[in-house]
Design a protein around this motif. Structure first.
Motif, PDB file in Angstrom:
ATOM      1  N   ASP A  52       0.823  -1.214   0.000  1.00 21.09           N
ATOM      2  CA  ASP A  52       0.000   0.000   0.000  1.00 21.09           C
ATOM      3  C   ASP A  52       0.858   1.265   0.000  1.00 21.09           C
ATOM      4  OD1 ASP A  52      -2.394  -1.336  -0.016  1.00 21.09           O
ATOM      5  OD2 ASP A  52      -2.674  -1.256   2.158  1.00 21.09           O
ATOM      6  N   GLU A  79      -1.132   7.038   1.165  1.00 23.57           N
ATOM      7  CA  GLU A  79      -2.512   7.507   1.172  1.00 23.57           C
ATOM      8  C   GLU A  79      -3.480   6.356   1.449  1.00 23.57           C
ATOM      9  OE1 GLU A  79      -3.516   9.670  -2.324  1.00 23.57           O
ATOM     10  OE2 GLU A  79      -2.060  11.273  -1.953  1.00 23.57           O
ATOM     11  N   SER A  80      -3.183   5.185   0.898  1.00 26.38           N
ATOM     12  CA  SER A  80      -4.029   4.010   1.148  1.00 26.38           C
ATOM     13  C   SER A  80      -3.951   3.582   2.601  1.00 26.38           C
ATOM     14  CB  SER A  80      -3.602   2.847   0.246  1.00 26.38           C
ATOM     15  OG  SER A  80      -3.797   3.166  -1.109  1.00 26.38           O
ATOM     16  N   LEU A 113      -3.283   5.508   5.167  1.00 28.76           N
ATOM     17  CA  LEU A 113      -4.052   6.498   5.940  1.00 28.76           C
ATOM     18  C   LEU A 113      -5.540   6.205   5.853  1.00 28.76           C
ATOM     19  CD1 LEU A 113      -4.340   9.163   7.509  1.00 28.76           C
ATOM     20  CD2 LEU A 113      -4.301  10.357   5.299  1.00 28.76           C
ATOM     21  N   SER A 114      -6.035   5.975   4.656  1.00 28.33           N
ATOM     22  CA  SER A 114      -7.464   5.731   4.457  1.00 28.33           C
ATOM     23  C   SER A 114      -7.929   4.473   5.187  1.00 28.33           C
ATOM     24  CB  SER A 114      -7.759   5.597   2.959  1.00 28.33           C
ATOM     25  OG  SER A 114      -9.117   5.274   2.743  1.00 28.33           O
ATOM     26  N   LYS A 115      -7.125   3.401   5.107  1.00 25.95           N
ATOM     27  CA  LYS A 115      -7.523   2.137   5.733  1.00 25.95           C
ATOM     28  C   LYS A 115      -7.483   2.218   7.262  1.00 25.95           C
ATOM     29  CE  LYS A 115      -6.280  -0.930   1.911  1.00 25.95           C
ATOM     30  NZ  LYS A 115      -5.414  -2.042   1.455  1.00 25.95           N
ATOM     31  N   LEU A 130      -7.821   4.948   9.121  1.00 24.74           N
ATOM     32  CA  LEU A 130      -8.942   5.779   9.567  1.00 24.74           C
ATOM     33  C   LEU A 130     -10.264   5.028   9.455  1.00 24.74           C
ATOM     34  CD1 LEU A 130      -7.998   9.283   8.072  1.00 24.74           C
ATOM     35  CD2 LEU A 130      -7.779   8.500  10.434  1.00 24.74           C
ATOM     36  N   SER A 131     -10.410   4.257   8.386  1.00 28.00           N
ATOM     37  CA  SER A 131     -11.640   3.482   8.218  1.00 28.00           C
ATOM     38  C   SER A 131     -11.800   2.434   9.310  1.00 28.00           C
ATOM     39  CB  SER A 131     -11.653   2.787   6.846  1.00 28.00           C
ATOM     40  OG  SER A 131     -11.747   3.737   5.808  1.00 28.00           O
TER      41      SER A 131
END
Length: 299
Positions: A97, A100-101, A103-105, A107-108
């Protein structure tokens, strides 16, 4: 733990329920559970024999797992998974990853952990714990490792309500303070795994003195969950590189915050008076922001 407090377990979406049970399952049951969590949408289209073949287990093992979830059988599980609809396996960060991926994962996963808590946390238990905290002569928050920060924050928050709440970072001090609790006092343990020896020893010491005991933990069948009067299930799924995942700690903090607000709302006048006193005290230790003394040109 009172069995009646877990009576709403079958109302928990099956993927969330499976995650809370995963560490306590036998190896064969865990293999089936992980297969279901990997892609629930695919499981809905399989027969019990096909799932048994995919997992190298037997149909009886799958039926037994369904029973662990409080369901009647595999068909019942498929109906629940279909109703859950949007459930997919936890898509945690992987080695390939980009940032940015990741970070997104991450946070999700944190959002999911807090969202899942609305399903796993028993409302009757929450109300009972809030009542015990409200009337307690003394409250001790227990936690070790990553959970110690949550326990410290909890003690600080309840102190601002004028409640006698404490947390000790040293495990021997936790044990000593817990052993001197008496009926009407409360020991609240926070533990992601629910299997930390120091926390278990302290909660047992508190119970031996007659204190009410409660725990905020991630897994439904952990030693801690079995040792306390009231269990508040909250937390998320860990992934590689994440020790005692922050998502779980944030879910635990959210439960502490909810208990804090609940206790304050039950005696609002006392809470306001205590917080005003705290605000006056802490104001003396804060620097005035630059804009508070800034003068306009020509003023």
């Amino acid at each position: 733990m009172d069995e009646s407090e877990n009576s709403s377990a079958t109302e928990i979406p099956p993927t969330i329920h499976l995650r809370s049970l995963l560490p306590s399952l036998t190896p064969k049951l865990a293999v089936v559970a992980e297969e279901i969590l990997a892609d629930p949408a695919v499981i809905v289209r399989l027969s019990v024999s096909e799932l048994a073949q995919r997992t190298g287990t037997s149909m009886s093992t799958i039926v037994r797992l369904c029973q662990e979830l409080g369901l009647q059988g595999f068909q019942d599980l498929k109906l629940k998974l279909a109703a859950e609809g949007t459930a997919t396996g936890y898509d945690g960060p992987t080695q390939g990853d980009d940032r940015e991926s990741i970070l997104s994962k991450v946070l999700s996963s944190t959002v999911d952990a807090i969202g899942h808590t609305q399903h796993t946390l028993d409302k009757a238990s929450f109300n009972q714990v809030a009542e015990h905290l409200l009337s307690a002569r003394s409250i001790i928050f227990l936690g070790a490792g990553a959970s110690a920060a949550v326990a410290f924050d909890a003690a600080f928050r309840f102190r601002t309500l004028g409640v006698r709440a404490e947390f000790h970072s040293d495990s021997h001090m936790q044990l000593t303070a817990a052993r001197f609790l008496r009926p009407g006092d409360v020991a609240m343990a926070i533990s992601h795994s629910g299997s930390t020896r120091e926390t278990l020893t302290a909660i047992e010491a508190a119970s031996s003195g007659g204190a009410h005991s409660a725990a905020i933990t991630t897994f439904a069948r952990s030693p801690l969950a079995e040792s306390v009067d009231h269990v508040l299930l909250a937390g998320g799924t860990e992934s590689e590189f994440r020790i005692a995942a922050v998502s779980s700690r944030l879910a635990h903090l959210a439960v502490i915050d909810a208990l804090f607000v609940a206790v304050a709302s039950l005696r609002p006048e006392r809470a306001r008076a205590a917080q005003e006193l705290w605000s006056e005290m802490i104001a003396k230790h804060r620097l005035s922001p630059p804009w508070a003394t800034r003068r306009e040109p020509g003023g």
